[in-house]
Design a protein around this motif. Structure first.
Motif, PDB file in Angstrom:
ATOM      1  N   ARG A 114      28.665  51.169  38.190  1.00 41.69           N
ATOM      2  CA  ARG A 114      27.579  50.429  37.551  1.00 41.69           C
ATOM      3  C   ARG A 114      26.996  49.351  38.451  1.00 41.69           C
ATOM      4  N   LEU A 115      27.829  48.823  39.344  1.00 46.18           N
ATOM      5  CA  LEU A 115      27.374  47.740  40.211  1.00 46.18           C
ATOM      6  C   LEU A 115      26.412  48.257  41.268  1.00 46.18           C
ATOM      7  N   PRO A 116      25.320  47.586  41.472  1.00 43.21           N
ATOM      8  CA  PRO A 116      24.479  47.927  42.619  1.00 43.21           C
ATOM      9  C   PRO A 116      25.254  47.704  43.904  1.00 43.21           C
ATOM     10  N   ASP A 117      24.850  48.374  44.973  1.00 43.72           N
ATOM     11  CA  ASP A 117      25.517  48.207  46.259  1.00 43.72           C
ATOM     12  C   ASP A 117      25.586  46.745  46.666  1.00 43.72           C
ATOM     13  N   LEU A 118      24.516  46.004  46.412  1.00 44.73           N
ATOM     14  CA  LEU A 118      24.452  44.609  46.831  1.00 44.73           C
ATOM     15  C   LEU A 118      25.550  43.779  46.193  1.00 44.73           C
ATOM     16  N   ALA A 119      25.744  43.947  44.879  1.00 41.62           N
ATOM     17  CA  ALA A 119      26.741  43.154  44.163  1.00 41.62           C
ATOM     18  C   ALA A 119      28.146  43.458  44.662  1.00 41.62           C
ATOM     19  N   GLY A 120      28.442  44.745  44.871  1.00 35.37           N
ATOM     20  CA  GLY A 120      29.760  45.105  45.369  1.00 35.37           C
ATOM     21  C   GLY A 120      30.008  44.551  46.752  1.00 35.37           C
ATOM     22  N   THR A 121      29.012  44.634  47.603  1.00 36.79           N
ATOM     23  CA  THR A 121      29.140  44.113  48.965  1.00 36.79           C
ATOM     24  C   THR A 121      29.374  42.612  48.964  1.00 36.79           C
ATOM     25  N   LEU A 122      28.616  41.888  48.150  1.00 37.76           N
ATOM     26  CA  LEU A 122      28.755  40.435  48.090  1.00 37.76           C
ATOM     27  C   LEU A 122      30.155  40.034  47.659  1.00 37.76           C
ATOM     28  N   GLY A 123      30.666  40.689  46.611  1.00 38.91           N
ATOM     29  CA  GLY A 123      31.992  40.340  46.106  1.00 38.91           C
ATOM     30  C   GLY A 123      33.085  40.590  47.117  1.00 38.91           C
ATOM     31  N   ILE A 124      33.026  41.738  47.782  1.00 38.85           N
ATOM     32  CA  ILE A 124      34.083  42.097  48.724  1.00 38.85           C
ATOM     33  C   ILE A 124      34.010  41.238  49.984  1.00 38.85           C
ATOM     34  N   SER A 125      32.820  40.976  50.493  1.00 41.19           N
ATOM     35  CA  SER A 125      32.691  40.122  51.673  1.00 41.19           C
ATOM     36  C   SER A 125      33.146  38.700  51.368  1.00 41.19           C
ATOM     37  N   PHE A 126      32.883  38.243  50.153  1.00 38.80           N
ATOM     38  CA  PHE A 126      33.310  36.901  49.743  1.00 38.80           C
ATOM     39  C   PHE A 126      34.825  36.778  49.780  1.00 38.80           C
ATOM     40  N   VAL A 127      35.534  37.748  49.183  1.00 37.33           N
ATOM     41  CA  VAL A 127      36.991  37.649  49.154  1.00 37.33           C
ATOM     42  C   VAL A 127      37.588  37.881  50.546  1.00 37.33           C
ATOM     43  N   ALA A 128      36.931  38.706  51.359  1.00 38.46           N
ATOM     44  CA  ALA A 128      37.405  38.910  52.725  1.00 38.46           C
ATOM     45  C   ALA A 128      37.348  37.604  53.509  1.00 38.46           C
ATOM     46  N   ALA A 129      36.287  36.835  53.294  1.00 37.88           N
ATOM     47  CA  ALA A 129      36.150  35.546  53.984  1.00 37.88           C
ATOM     48  C   ALA A 129      37.234  34.571  53.543  1.00 37.88           C
ATOM     49  N   MET A 130      37.557  34.577  52.261  1.00 35.60           N
ATOM     50  CA  MET A 130      38.609  33.680  51.768  1.00 35.60           C
ATOM     51  C   MET A 130      39.947  34.035  52.408  1.00 35.60           C
ATOM     52  N   GLN A 131      40.239  35.327  52.494  1.00 32.36           N
ATOM     53  CA  GLN A 131      41.492  35.742  53.131  1.00 32.36           C
ATOM     54  C   GLN A 131      41.510  35.326  54.597  1.00 32.36           C
ATOM     55  N   ALA A 132      40.385  35.523  55.280  1.00 31.98           N
ATOM     56  CA  ALA A 132      40.306  35.178  56.705  1.00 31.98           C
ATOM     57  C   ALA A 132      40.515  33.686  56.930  1.00 31.98           C
ATOM     58  N   SER A 133      40.080  32.853  55.989  1.00 35.34           N
ATOM     59  CA  SER A 133      40.133  31.404  56.158  1.00 35.34           C
ATOM     60  C   SER A 133      41.444  30.789  55.713  1.00 35.34           C
TER      61      SER A 133
END
Length: 227
Positions: A114-133
Motif C-alpha cells: 500500500r505504501l508508495p515507493d517514496l514512503a517506504g524509502t523514507l522510512g527505511i533510510s531514516f532508520v538506517a541513519a539512526m543505526q549508523a549514528s
C-alpha cells in the motif's frame, strides 16, 4: 590508549559487543539489498545515491535523478534524530533507536503493498541513519554496521601493521572482527536479495528478528548493570 589496543577481556559496553555489531551488520546489508530491489535506491550507501543523482542529472534525466534525493534527505533527518536521542537518552539511545527501527520496519513491511515507493524509502533510510549514528563502535573501536568501506580499510591496515610487527596489542583481533563485519554485511545482502525476490511481503521480518535480538541484548545488559 589506541583504539586498537583492546583485548577480549576488557570492560565492553553491551551495545559494542561483537555479537551485536554482527547482527546489525547483517541487518544493514539486508536492508540495503531490500531497498535497492524494491525502490531502486540505497538505504545506507548515500555515496551511491549521490553518484546516481548526478549521473542522471548530467544526462538530463531529472525524473530519475530526483528519485535519489528523498533517501538522502531522510538519512540526514535520521542523523539529526539520533544526535538528539543520544543527548536526551544517554546510554538508552541504542535500545530506543533499535526499537524505533523495529517498529518502522514492521510498519513498512505491513504496508508493503500500500505504501508508495517514496514512503517506504523514507522510512527505511531514516532508520538506517539512526543505526549508523548510534552504533559506531565495536569493543571501543570505531566501526560501521551499515557499510564496509571504512571497515575494510581498517582491517587491511591492522593486518598490515600486525604482519610488520608495528601493531599495538589487539590489532590482529581487531582486523578479524572487521573482516567478519564485512563478510556478515555481504551475507545479509545476499539473504536480503533472495528473500526480497521470493517472499517480498514477508522479507522485512528477517532483519526485524535480528534487531529484536539486539534490543534484548541491550536491555539485558542494562538489567545486569542495575543488579
Amino acid at each position: 590508549m589506541s583504539s586498537l589496543d583492546i583485548s577480549a577481556g576488557s570492560s565492553i559496553r553491551r551495545d559494542e559487543t561483537v555479537l551485536i555489531v554482527l547482527l546489525l551488520a547483517f541487518a544493514g546489508g539486508y536492508i540495503d539489498a531490500y531497498t535497492w530491489i524494491i525502490h531502486g535506491v540505497m538505504a545506507n550507501a548515500q555515496t551511491a545515491n549521490l553518484i546516481f543523482l548526478w549521473v542522471y542529472a548530467m544526462a538530463g534525466d531529472w525524473a530519475r535523478a530526483l528519485h535519489f534525493i528523498p533517501p538522502i534527505l531522510a538519512f540526514a533527518v535520521g542523523i539529526v534524530t539520533a544526535a538528539w536521542l543520544r543527548r536526551v537518552a544517554g546510554e538508552r539511545a541504542s535500545a530506543i533507536s533499535t526499537l524505533v527501527e523495529i517498529l518502522l520496519l514492521i510498519g513498512v513491511g505491513i504496508l508493503h503493498n500500500r505504501l508508495p515507493d517514496l514512503a517506504g524509502t523514507l522510512g527505511i533510510s531514516f532508520v538506517a541513519a539512526m543505526q549508523a549514528s548510534v552504533f559506531t563502535k565495536v569493543e571501543g573501536a570505531v566501526c560501521s554496521t551499515v557499510m564496509i568501506t571504512g571497515n575494510m580499510r581498517q582491517a587491511i591496515e591492522a593486518a598490515f601493521t600486525s604482519a610488520t610487527g608495528d601493531a599495538p596489542g589487539g590489532a590482529l583481533r581487531r582486523a578479524g572482527i572487521l573482516v567478519a563485519l564485512c563478510a556478515v554485511f555481504g551475507f545479509g545482502a545476499a539473504v536480503g536479495a533472495f528473500a526480497t525476490k521470493n517472499i517480498p511481503d514477508l522479507a522485512l521480518g528477517i532483519p526485524v528478528i535480528a534487531l529484536l535480538v539486539v534490543l534484548l541484548r541491550c536491555e539485558a545488559g542494562r538489567s545486569e548493570v542495575r543488579a
